[in-house]
Motif scaffolding. Structure first.
Motif, mmCIF file in Angstrom:
data_model
loop_
_atom_site.group_PDB
_atom_site.id
_atom_site.type_symbol
_atom_site.label_atom_id
_atom_site.label_comp_id
_atom_site.label_asym_id
_atom_site.label_seq_id
_atom_site.Cartn_x
_atom_site.Cartn_y
_atom_site.Cartn_z
ATOM 1 N N SER A 61 0.429 -1.353 -0.318
ATOM 2 C CA SER A 61 0.429 0.025 -0.323
ATOM 3 C C SER A 61 0.876 1.098 0.130
ATOM 4 O O SER A 61 0.398 2.278 -0.105
ATOM 5 N N ARG A 62 2.169 1.130 0.466
ATOM 6 C CA ARG A 62 2.850 2.369 0.395
ATOM 7 C C ARG A 62 3.841 1.949 -0.498
ATOM 8 O O ARG A 62 4.939 3.617 -0.660
ATOM 9 N N GLY A 63 3.878 1.308 -1.253
ATOM 10 C CA GLY A 63 4.228 1.797 -2.762
ATOM 11 C C GLY A 63 5.776 1.511 -2.493
ATOM 12 O O GLY A 63 7.033 1.274 -3.237
ATOM 13 N N VAL A 64 5.629 0.059 -1.880
ATOM 14 C CA VAL A 64 8.030 -0.722 -1.336
ATOM 15 C C VAL A 64 7.902 -2.030 -1.545
ATOM 16 O O VAL A 64 8.303 -2.442 -0.745
ATOM 17 N N GLY A 65 6.508 -2.730 -1.762
ATOM 18 C CA GLY A 65 6.039 -3.938 -1.810
ATOM 19 C C GLY A 65 7.652 -4.689 -2.233
ATOM 20 O O GLY A 65 8.242 -5.392 -2.153
ATOM 21 N N GLY A 66 7.917 -4.627 -3.369
ATOM 22 C CA GLY A 66 9.216 -5.030 -3.937
ATOM 23 C C GLY A 66 10.399 -4.609 -3.362
ATOM 24 O O GLY A 66 11.540 -5.364 -3.667
ATOM 25 N N GLN A 67 10.160 -3.921 -2.519
ATOM 26 C CA GLN A 67 11.590 -3.746 -2.058
ATOM 27 C C GLN A 67 11.727 -4.369 -0.779
ATOM 28 O O GLN A 67 12.950 -4.168 0.076
ATOM 29 N N VAL A 68 11.039 -4.263 0.145
ATOM 30 C CA VAL A 68 10.947 -5.504 1.185
ATOM 31 C C VAL A 68 11.241 -6.704 1.110
ATOM 32 O O VAL A 68 10.192 -7.188 0.758
ATOM 33 N N HIS A 69 11.226 -7.097 2.065
ATOM 34 C CA HIS A 69 12.395 -8.804 1.751
ATOM 35 C C HIS A 69 12.001 -9.744 3.045
ATOM 36 O O HIS A 69 12.440 -8.767 4.357
ATOM 37 N N ILE A 70 11.296 -10.161 3.817
ATOM 38 C CA ILE A 70 11.048 -10.512 5.124
ATOM 39 C C ILE A 70 11.219 -11.919 5.114
ATOM 40 O O ILE A 70 11.211 -13.115 3.645
ATOM 41 N N ILE A 71 12.418 -13.015 5.576
ATOM 42 C CA ILE A 71 13.188 -13.192 5.849
ATOM 43 C C ILE A 71 13.001 -13.813 7.164
ATOM 44 O O ILE A 71 13.354 -13.257 8.598
ATOM 45 N N ASP A 72 12.709 -15.362 6.679
ATOM 46 C CA ASP A 72 12.305 -15.855 7.978
ATOM 47 C C ASP A 72 13.056 -16.424 8.779
ATOM 48 O O ASP A 72 13.072 -16.202 10.530
ATOM 49 N N ASP A 73 14.706 -17.080 8.512
ATOM 50 C CA ASP A 73 15.553 -17.058 9.636
ATOM 51 C C ASP A 73 16.984 -16.786 8.887
ATOM 52 O O ASP A 73 16.940 -16.552 7.678
ATOM 53 N N CYS A 74 17.848 -16.601 9.539
ATOM 54 C CA CYS A 74 19.172 -16.600 9.136
ATOM 55 C C CYS A 74 20.225 -16.927 10.309
ATOM 56 O O CYS A 74 20.077 -16.836 11.501
ATOM 57 N N ASP A 75 21.021 -18.127 9.541
ATOM 58 C CA ASP A 75 22.518 -18.668 10.198
ATOM 59 C C ASP A 75 23.179 -18.796 10.873
ATOM 60 O O ASP A 75 24.231 -19.390 10.892
ATOM 61 N N ASP A 76 23.843 -17.292 9.675
ATOM 62 C CA ASP A 76 24.906 -16.155 9.420
ATOM 63 C C ASP A 76 24.388 -14.824 9.503
ATOM 64 O O ASP A 76 25.326 -14.529 8.936
ATOM 65 N N MET A 77 24.432 -14.781 10.642
ATOM 66 C CA MET A 77 24.211 -12.982 11.304
ATOM 67 C C MET A 77 24.979 -12.188 10.794
ATOM 68 O O MET A 77 25.215 -11.050 10.424
ATOM 69 N N PRO A 78 26.695 -12.790 11.460
ATOM 70 C CA PRO A 78 27.643 -12.280 11.079
ATOM 71 C C PRO A 78 27.713 -11.632 9.712
ATOM 72 O O PRO A 78 28.239 -10.706 9.292
ATOM 73 N N ALA A 79 27.898 -12.943 8.750
ATOM 74 C CA ALA A 79 27.459 -12.355 7.182
ATOM 75 C C ALA A 79 26.495 -11.508 6.627
ATOM 76 O O ALA A 79 26.724 -11.116 5.587
#
Length: 388
Positions: free
Chosen positions: A248-266
């Motif tokens: 609705s704010r026109g940024v749908g293609g820019q926002v990525h929801i990522i369930d989890d990350c096993d390498d936070m330093p990277a």
């Protein structure tokens, strides 16, 4: 030889659990003996590798009858292991541990990890109050000290401020090999050269993901990618709400929801700016510390412990909580930094974390608190930074 017993509900995952393991290791390395009591969990393997005994008891239970039995069980552990001092890290086990320590006539220490919910009933406040009854009370930030003073009227002479410690060997830019960055960038389909903003944290409303989406819309830069890294933990309705808001704010293609990350330093290394947007004040704020340890510029809300960890104007920016306009303005500043400024920010942030917020600093100060009670060492100096 001192024997230190740490008591916590479980050894599953989290900052309390990690801190328990880190302190147990420091106890062993100091030539002392460590014992841990919990209801168990996968992190007991970390204790096994250290040679630290783990006693499995139902100390995670809030049932009054079980808690009463735990007094007797912990008293037995204290006798059998020759425990010199008990350190409780959560409320339910603290009630039992306090009574057992008093029966044994040995010092009792608590760590006050959060603000804890109060609710409408005075009984909840009294339940929480056990965490203020240590012979020494470790607060993980000065924000928590203020909270204890205002809510429980604690005698601040027993309080020692020891911030949580970051593993600066894992969170070290030089330790992240290029293939780790490539793997993550490919998995997340990040376009080459695109500025990246990241907000790590589970998907829950108070973490402020919606505030960042609103700020991204005001930023008006379609090249920017915004990563919301964290599990929804079953909050599928909130996840759908965030996706709908971005569209609705026109940024749908820019926002990525990522369930989890096993390498936070990277993940931090792939990011140009790390954002903490919590609308409720945080007792410490591990993201703010980890990101600086990786040399990233950080934007955080000007409440809770963030002002103690972030050097505003040097390693990042503090903004009013819940204010997307202010957050957008800080994002513009961060993304406009030239290479020289970015390098200076990184150097300052890394040095700041290694000097004051390392795991080694945390464990050294914790053992010193034990020495105060066991050997009469002079009181630990608690002021590390000027008041924010």
């Amino acid at each position: 030889m001192p024997v230190i017993l740490q008591v916590l509900p479980e050894l599953v995952t989290g900052g309390v659990e990690r801190g328990t393991i880190d302190v147990a290791q420091a106890i062993v390395e100091a030539g002392w003996r460590a014992v841990v009591v919990s209801a168990g969990g996968p992190m007991t393997r970390d204790l096994e590798r250290l040679g630290v005994p783990h006693v499995c008891l139902p100390v995670n239970s809030k049932n009054p009858a079980v808690m009463a039995l735990n007094v007797w069980r912990l008293a037995r552990v204290i006798r059998e292991h020759g425990v010199s001092l008990v350190h409780a890290r959560s409320r339910a086990p603290a009630w039992s541990a306090h009574a057992a320590a008093r029966k044994a006539g040995i010092p009792f220490v608590t760590t006050f990890h959060g603000t804890y919910t109060l609710g409408p009933l005075a009984v909840k406040r009294e339940y929480n109050r056990i965490m203020t009854r240590g012979d020494r009370v470790i607060a993980i930030s000065r924000f928590i000290v203020r909270h204890m003073r205002e809510t429980y009227g604690i005698d601040e002479r027993v309080v020692r401020v020891i911030h949580r410690g970051i593993d600066t060997r894992s969170f070290d830019p030089d330790a992240v090999r290029p293939e780790r960055l490539i793997r993550l960038a490919e998995r997340w389909r990040l376009p080459d050269g695109a500025p990246v903003i990241m907000l790590p944290g589970r998907l829950t409303r108070w973490k402020g993901q919606a505030v960042l989406i609103e700020a991204l819309a005001r930023l008006g830069n379609p090249q920017v990618r915004c990563l919301l890294v964290g599990s929804d933990q079953g909050r599928v309705a909130y996840r759908a709400e965030l996706e709908s808001l971005a569209l609705s704010r026109g940024v749908g293609g820019q926002v990525h929801i990522i369930d989890d990350c096993d390498d936070m330093p990277a993940a931090y290394m792939l990011t140009d700016v790390v954002v903490s947007a919590s609308t409720d004040p945080e007792a410490f704020g591990r993201v703010v510390a980890e990101a600086q340890a990786m040399g990233r510029a950080v934007i955080a809300p000007n409440h809770g412990a963030a002002p103690e960890i972030l050097k505003s104007g040097a390693t990042g920016w503090l903004v009013p909580p819940g204010d997307p306009e202010a957050l957008a303005a800080a994002l513009r500043q961060a993304l406009r930094m030239d290479a020289e400024t970015r390098r200076a920010v990184a150097e300052e942030a890394i040095d700041h974390m290694r000097t004051l917020f390392s795991k080694e600093t945390m464990t050294e100060r914790t053992l010193y608190v034990y020495k105060e009670l066991l050997f009469g060492a002079p009181p630990l100096e608690t002021v590390l930074l000027p008041d924010p």
